[in-house]
Design an enzyme around this catalytic site. Structure first.
Site, mmCIF file in Angstrom:
data_model
loop_
_atom_site.group_PDB
_atom_site.id
_atom_site.type_symbol
_atom_site.label_atom_id
_atom_site.label_comp_id
_atom_site.label_asym_id
_atom_site.label_seq_id
_atom_site.Cartn_x
_atom_site.Cartn_y
_atom_site.Cartn_z
ATOM 1 N N GLN A 1 1.061 -1.349 0.058
ATOM 2 C CA GLN A 1 0.042 0.302 -0.046
ATOM 3 C C GLN A 1 0.956 1.717 -0.166
ATOM 4 O O GLN A 1 2.079 1.136 0.377
ATOM 5 C CB GLN A 1 -1.058 -0.177 1.011
ATOM 6 C CG GLN A 1 0.179 -0.535 2.399
ATOM 7 C CD GLN A 1 -0.604 -1.081 3.533
ATOM 8 O OE1 GLN A 1 -2.221 -1.280 3.531
ATOM 9 N NE2 GLN A 1 -0.374 -1.322 4.393
ATOM 10 N N HIS B 1 -8.012 2.910 20.134
ATOM 11 C CA HIS B 1 -7.290 1.720 20.768
ATOM 12 C C HIS B 1 -7.918 1.181 21.816
ATOM 13 O O HIS B 1 -8.530 0.101 21.700
ATOM 14 C CB HIS B 1 -5.853 2.188 20.404
ATOM 15 C CG HIS B 1 -5.139 2.063 19.136
ATOM 16 N ND1 HIS B 1 -4.855 3.023 18.983
ATOM 17 C CD2 HIS B 1 -5.329 1.888 18.239
ATOM 18 C CE1 HIS B 1 -4.389 3.119 17.643
ATOM 19 N NE2 HIS B 1 -4.837 2.214 17.626
ATOM 20 N N ASP C 1 0.194 -0.615 14.113
ATOM 21 C CA ASP C 1 0.858 0.496 15.084
ATOM 22 C C ASP C 1 0.657 0.499 16.199
ATOM 23 O O ASP C 1 1.408 1.400 17.232
ATOM 24 C CB ASP C 1 -0.257 1.675 14.420
ATOM 25 C CG ASP C 1 -1.315 1.499 14.492
ATOM 26 O OD1 ASP C 1 -2.404 1.261 15.759
ATOM 27 O OD2 ASP C 1 -2.058 1.467 14.064
ATOM 28 N N GLU D 1 0.543 -8.105 11.220
ATOM 29 C CA GLU D 1 -0.203 -7.263 10.652
ATOM 30 C C GLU D 1 0.893 -8.003 9.414
ATOM 31 O O GLU D 1 2.027 -8.856 9.158
ATOM 32 C CB GLU D 1 1.340 -6.297 11.160
ATOM 33 C CG GLU D 1 1.663 -4.796 10.204
ATOM 34 C CD GLU D 1 0.242 -4.339 9.683
ATOM 35 O OE1 GLU D 1 -0.399 -4.173 10.520
ATOM 36 O OE2 GLU D 1 0.687 -4.004 8.267
ATOM 37 N N ASP E 1 0.625 -12.882 6.502
ATOM 38 C CA ASP E 1 -1.049 -12.318 6.220
ATOM 39 C C ASP E 1 -2.218 -13.319 7.069
ATOM 40 O O ASP E 1 -2.438 -13.817 7.493
ATOM 41 C CB ASP E 1 -1.560 -12.905 4.791
ATOM 42 C CG ASP E 1 -2.927 -12.996 4.108
ATOM 43 O OD1 ASP E 1 -4.189 -12.773 5.168
ATOM 44 O OD2 ASP E 1 -3.007 -13.712 2.889
ATOM 45 N N GLY E 2 -2.873 -11.832 8.028
ATOM 46 C CA GLY E 2 -3.708 -12.440 8.627
ATOM 47 C C GLY E 2 -4.972 -13.344 7.961
ATOM 48 O O GLY E 2 -5.162 -14.245 9.268
ATOM 49 N N ASP F 1 -8.148 -5.354 13.496
ATOM 50 C CA ASP F 1 -7.864 -3.970 13.477
ATOM 51 C C ASP F 1 -7.221 -3.167 12.058
ATOM 52 O O ASP F 1 -6.579 -3.527 11.584
ATOM 53 C CB ASP F 1 -7.056 -3.552 14.591
ATOM 54 C CG ASP F 1 -6.444 -2.048 13.936
ATOM 55 O OD1 ASP F 1 -7.125 -1.267 13.397
ATOM 56 O OD2 ASP F 1 -5.499 -1.873 14.994
ATOM 57 N N SER F 2 -7.949 -3.185 10.971
ATOM 58 C CA SER F 2 -8.537 -3.565 9.864
ATOM 59 C C SER F 2 -7.801 -2.244 8.991
ATOM 60 O O SER F 2 -8.899 -1.076 9.164
ATOM 61 C CB SER F 2 -8.467 -4.151 9.328
ATOM 62 O OG SER F 2 -10.165 -3.924 8.989
ATOM 63 N N GLU G 1 -9.519 -0.072 5.705
ATOM 64 C CA GLU G 1 -11.293 -0.301 4.905
ATOM 65 C C GLU G 1 -11.527 -1.461 3.646
ATOM 66 O O GLU G 1 -10.671 -1.610 3.938
ATOM 67 C CB GLU G 1 -11.092 1.521 4.572
ATOM 68 C CG GLU G 1 -11.112 2.666 5.296
ATOM 69 C CD GLU G 1 -12.631 2.711 5.450
ATOM 70 O OE1 GLU G 1 -13.691 2.376 5.127
ATOM 71 O OE2 GLU G 1 -12.585 3.981 6.517
HETATM 72 N N1 AG3 Z 1 -8.033 0.943 11.703
HETATM 73 C C1 AG3 Z 1 -9.419 1.705 11.016
HETATM 74 C C2 AG3 Z 1 -8.826 3.038 10.292
HETATM 75 C C3 AG3 Z 1 -10.040 3.401 8.867
HETATM 76 C C4 AG3 Z 1 -10.436 4.322 9.214
HETATM 77 N N2 AG3 Z 1 -11.261 4.702 7.496
HETATM 78 C C5 AG3 Z 1 -10.400 6.032 7.248
HETATM 79 N N3 AG3 Z 1 -10.182 6.599 7.381
HETATM 80 N N4 AG3 Z 1 -11.484 5.422 5.732
HETATM 81 C C6 AG3 Z 1 -6.834 2.271 11.631
HETATM 82 C C7 AG3 Z 1 -5.563 1.466 12.723
HETATM 83 C C8 AG3 Z 1 -5.483 1.725 13.738
HETATM 84 N N5 AG3 Z 1 -4.785 1.229 14.661
#
Ligand code: AG3
Length: 274
Positions: free
Chosen positions: A31, A62, A86, A106, A137-138, A155-156, A158
């Site tokens: 990404q 969190h 993170d 992760e 890969d989760g 904790d993904s 989108e």
């Molecule tokens: N994970 C979900 C973030 C989603 C936010 N979406 C957006 N900005 N469109 C967050 C990871 C934090 N550990």
């Protein structure tokens, strides 16, 4: 001259922040990763143009991902975090003394590396001896786990790009198999303003697999619409029936025992989705 970043949250709507510095802007194997300093929210991690976390408001997400399922389970020992490189969810998980082992899977090692460097108060606990970090890969990790975990937290990002398959029914079936017989899982499930269908779809998929399915919300100013949802699937323990004595003292800035229950009280247009 000042530089502003906009996340286009929909085709026609966005959130804009003043950027003081760009520390990293790179295409990883998975990404686009940007790490910047914002004037208003401190350092911020952006993946594929979407705000993932900021120093100022990260505690909400969190804490709410971690403490709601962990207090729902009477004795969580083995915990898995899918994504979350993170380290913020892990930091909160470690506040529960019952947790003996927390595994973080992760997919993108760069998220971990740059979070340690630029978000140290979020990622600092990744070195803790109770934590095992796997860059993997989760989805595959879940597919190969059986009857192992008390609590799983997804904790993904989108449901586009590397995380798309983490919103599919087959993934929730895998989670059910990876959980012990009284296991619980939680996933972040986006917001009711711009992605109402996603919330409905996930809730219906999860409720076909788990006898107890619940939706709760939290206020996260830097995420689309600010009203964020989380979906819980549980085999036995109901997050709405936690005995008060189970809420041990922990240091938090958002979660409280009262909020644990109150977060499940949904605005009408949100409860209409499920
Ligand atoms: N994970 C979900 C973030 C989603 C936010 N979406 C957006 N900005 N469109 C967050 C990871 C934090 N550990």
């Amino acid at each position: 001259m000042s530089i502003w970043f906009t996340e286009k949250q929909t085709e026609n709507f966005g959130i804009t922040m003043k950027i003081n510095k760009t520390y990293v802007s790179e295409q990883t194997e998975f990404q686009k990763l940007d790490m910047v300093e914002t004037e208003e929210f401190g350092n911020m991690l952006i993946l594929d143009g979407m705000v993932m976390t900021t120093q100022k408001d990260e505690f909400v997400y969190h804490e709410m991902v971690a403490h709601v399922p962990l207090f729902t389970h009477p004795n969580p020992k083995n915990v898995l975090v899918v994504g979350g490189g993170d380290g913020g969810v892990i930091r909160e998980v470690l506040k529960h003394p019952s947790v003996e082992k927390a595994v973080l899977v992760e997919i993108d090692g760069k998220v971990i590396e740059y979070s340690k460097q630029y978000l140290p108060e979020i990622a600092g606990d990744l070195e803790n001896p109770r934590v095992e970090v796997k860059v993997d890969d989760g989805f595959m990790h879940i597919a190969t786990s059986n009857n192992e975990y008390d609590v799983i937290m997804v904790d993904s990002t989108e449901p586009v790009g590397p995380a798309a398959k983490l919103f599919e029914k087959g993934f929730y079936e895998g989670i059910s198999k990876a959980l012990k017989e009284d296991g619980i899982f939680v996933a972040q499930t986006d917001n009711p303003w711009f992605t109402p269908e996603l919330i409905s779809q996930v809730f219906s998929d999860v409720s076909e697999i788990f006898p107890i399915t619940r939706l709760y919300t939290a206020n996260i100013p830097t995420y689309p619409s600010g009203l964020w949802t989380f979906t819980i699937g549980s085999k036995k323990h109901d997050p709405l029936e936690v005995p008060a004595s189970r809420f041990h003292d922990i240091e938090t800035k958002y979660w409280t025992p009262q909020l644990h229950t109150a977060a499940f009280a949904l605005p009408k247009f949100v409860s209409d989705l499920i």
